[in-house]
Design an enzyme around this catalytic site. Sequence first.
Site, PDB file in Angstrom:
ATOM      1  N   GLU A  81       0.828  -1.205   0.000  1.00  0.00           N
ATOM      2  CA  GLU A  81       0.000   0.000   0.000  1.00  0.00           C
ATOM      3  C   GLU A  81       0.868   1.263   0.000  1.00  0.00           C
ATOM      4  O   GLU A  81       0.503   2.276  -0.587  1.00  0.00           O
ATOM      5  CB  GLU A  81      -0.914  -0.043   1.239  1.00  0.00           C
ATOM      6  CG  GLU A  81      -2.056   0.968   1.218  1.00  0.00           C
ATOM      7  CD  GLU A  81      -1.580   2.338   1.619  1.00  0.00           C
ATOM      8  OE1 GLU A  81      -2.143   3.310   1.099  1.00  0.00           O
ATOM      9  OE2 GLU A  81      -0.636   2.436   2.433  1.00  0.00           O
ATOM     10  N   TRP A 112      -3.166   1.113  18.004  1.00  0.00           N
ATOM     11  CA  TRP A 112      -3.638   0.062  18.912  1.00  0.00           C
ATOM     12  C   TRP A 112      -2.992  -1.292  18.631  1.00  0.00           C
ATOM     13  O   TRP A 112      -2.524  -1.980  19.532  1.00  0.00           O
ATOM     14  CB  TRP A 112      -5.158  -0.041  18.801  1.00  0.00           C
ATOM     15  CG  TRP A 112      -5.755  -1.034  19.746  1.00  0.00           C
ATOM     16  CD1 TRP A 112      -6.111  -2.322  19.453  1.00  0.00           C
ATOM     17  CD2 TRP A 112      -6.047  -0.844  21.144  1.00  0.00           C
ATOM     18  NE1 TRP A 112      -6.617  -2.930  20.579  1.00  0.00           N
ATOM     19  CE2 TRP A 112      -6.593  -2.047  21.621  1.00  0.00           C
ATOM     20  CE3 TRP A 112      -5.901   0.253  22.022  1.00  0.00           C
ATOM     21  CZ2 TRP A 112      -6.996  -2.200  22.962  1.00  0.00           C
ATOM     22  CZ3 TRP A 112      -6.296   0.092  23.346  1.00  0.00           C
ATOM     23  CH2 TRP A 112      -6.835  -1.128  23.793  1.00  0.00           C
ATOM     24  N   ASN A 113      -2.939  -1.680  17.363  1.00  0.00           N
ATOM     25  CA  ASN A 113      -2.498  -3.036  17.021  1.00  0.00           C
ATOM     26  C   ASN A 113      -1.016  -3.274  17.284  1.00  0.00           C
ATOM     27  O   ASN A 113      -0.591  -4.426  17.387  1.00  0.00           O
ATOM     28  CB  ASN A 113      -2.804  -3.353  15.549  1.00  0.00           C
ATOM     29  CG  ASN A 113      -4.304  -3.459  15.313  1.00  0.00           C
ATOM     30  OD1 ASN A 113      -5.065  -3.689  16.251  1.00  0.00           O
ATOM     31  ND2 ASN A 113      -4.719  -3.265  14.072  1.00  0.00           N
ATOM     32  N   GLU A 153       0.151   3.461  22.308  1.00  0.00           N
ATOM     33  CA  GLU A 153      -1.073   3.185  23.091  1.00  0.00           C
ATOM     34  C   GLU A 153      -0.818   2.007  24.030  1.00  0.00           C
ATOM     35  O   GLU A 153      -0.949   0.863  23.598  1.00  0.00           O
ATOM     36  CB  GLU A 153      -2.244   2.906  22.164  1.00  0.00           C
ATOM     37  CG  GLU A 153      -2.622   4.141  21.330  1.00  0.00           C
ATOM     38  CD  GLU A 153      -3.837   3.928  20.432  1.00  0.00           C
ATOM     39  OE1 GLU A 153      -4.677   3.070  20.735  1.00  0.00           O
ATOM     40  OE2 GLU A 153      -3.916   4.618  19.418  1.00  0.00           O
ATOM     41  N   TYR A 219     -12.326   9.873  22.497  1.00  0.00           N
ATOM     42  CA  TYR A 219     -13.357   8.944  22.014  1.00  0.00           C
ATOM     43  C   TYR A 219     -13.091   7.560  22.603  1.00  0.00           C
ATOM     44  O   TYR A 219     -12.139   7.396  23.377  1.00  0.00           O
ATOM     45  CB  TYR A 219     -13.384   8.897  20.473  1.00  0.00           C
ATOM     46  CG  TYR A 219     -12.038   8.982  19.781  1.00  0.00           C
ATOM     47  CD1 TYR A 219     -11.129   7.939  19.837  1.00  0.00           C
ATOM     48  CD2 TYR A 219     -11.674  10.139  19.081  1.00  0.00           C
ATOM     49  CE1 TYR A 219      -9.893   8.024  19.207  1.00  0.00           C
ATOM     50  CE2 TYR A 219     -10.430  10.229  18.442  1.00  0.00           C
ATOM     51  CZ  TYR A 219      -9.554   9.169  18.507  1.00  0.00           C
ATOM     52  OH  TYR A 219      -8.336   9.257  17.894  1.00  0.00           O
ATOM     53  N   ASP A 220     -13.954   6.612  22.267  1.00  0.00           N
ATOM     54  CA  ASP A 220     -13.852   5.238  22.801  1.00  0.00           C
ATOM     55  C   ASP A 220     -14.077   5.171  24.315  1.00  0.00           C
ATOM     56  O   ASP A 220     -13.572   4.260  24.976  1.00  0.00           O
ATOM     57  CB  ASP A 220     -12.494   4.584  22.458  1.00  0.00           C
ATOM     58  CG  ASP A 220     -12.282   4.427  20.961  1.00  0.00           C
ATOM     59  OD1 ASP A 220     -13.289   4.427  20.213  1.00  0.00           O
ATOM     60  OD2 ASP A 220     -11.119   4.305  20.537  1.00  0.00           O
TER      61      ASP A 220
END
Length: 401
Positions: A81, A112-113, A153, A219-220
């Site tokens: 990509e 996050w991942n 994170e 958020y979240d």
Amino acid sequence: MIHAMKCHNTVSLCFLIALLSLVSYSEGKNIFCYFESWTVYRPGNGKYDVDNIDPNLCTHIAFTFIGLNYDGTISILDPWESNNDGLNGFGKFVALKEQNSNLKALVSIGGWNEGSQKYSELTANPSKRAIFVKSALQFLEEHEFDGLDFDWEYPARRDSSNAKDKENFILLLQELKTAFEPKGYLLSAAVTGAARYIDISYDVQELSKVLDYINVMSYDFHGSFDSYVGHHTPLYASHLDAEHDNLDWNIAAGIEGWIERGMDISKINLGIATYARTFTLEDPSNTSLYAAIRDGGIAGPYTRQAGILGYNEICELYSEWPRYWDDEQKVPHKVSGNQWIGYEDEFSISEKVTYALDKNLGGFMIWSFDTDDFLGLCGNGTYPLIKSVLRTVEKNGYSIG
Ligand SMILES: *[C@@H]1O[C@H](CO)[C@@H](O)[C@H](O)[C@H]1NC(C)=O
Ligand SMILES: *[C@@H]1O[C@H](CO)[C@@H](O)[C@H](O)[C@H]1NC(C)=O
């Protein structure tokens, strides 16, 4: 920015120009927009590529994400990509600056991942930090980005329990800043929006000195990871939050937490989510906050993940569902059958923008381009949510940038 001026003629005119540039400098708001590169794989009208980015909506754009190798070097997570022997995502991204000469294009590391542990090990190890700084500089130069956005994170949380993450993070950021300054590269970070987690992860006063911006992930706050219904972007508390010890579990409390600890307000970008968090109710007749849930809400055709919907999916598919306004939390939700959708619309975003302007924050962060109605299929033009930010900023007499 204040530009160097030559003042030969009328002193008063020069004074006026200097004053005007000062005013626009102090009042120009940042609009820092994230591009999620994996959205190029979404089907149909959900597919979002660099070509879909409108380079005139934002002052800063950040490509997410690059990752970290265990040796401290940068890893390109999706070479097909990103690279120019594939879709050339990096190349096309920085080329957007040709259409807006004021635009800054950053690259964001982490997310996050990536988890937390690798970043904990990196920041604790001086020789790995040196390798990282070198690798980051090389990366920015090679791909012609304007800076690095750090999205760890989170320090001392999740799969890292090292209480020293907080100070080690500052060491790495200081070393990056020293290396970046001669080149003029920007350095920002995405940080927690939850007041109760700030002290675990961040030395706010040092962060305030070393970074150009913080992007507060406002958020979240709730989601299908809980066992009950909750809106993920409440501006303020609900009266129901008291009995659940959640009075600080909202956006305003988070922002105030950052301000109280000494974060430079002009460096704070308030996070705006263009996606919703959704629930499948246990009992369709109980749609209240804190009502029991069975699961996340049904996945959408583009985002394809239970518990999440893009605003574009909601406005394309569920525009007929009734909208309820929570006047305490200043956010809307939709309910139909056992589905509960906590989302943002033009109106709730304008409430958040007004809040941030009242607090004199530096600007806004948008997560993310791809779940706004970027094609304009719902009748309010392209990017109605991002444009609601811009409109509210301008309506209140502030400029962008
Ligand atoms: C809905 O669920 C909440 C949380 O369990 C409960 O406090 C409330 O009484 C329920 N309301 C109704 C109408 O059943
Ligand atoms: C679309 O824009 C109009 C005019 O500004 C506004 O009244 C309406 O609420 C918007 N629709 C949605 C779904 O936000």
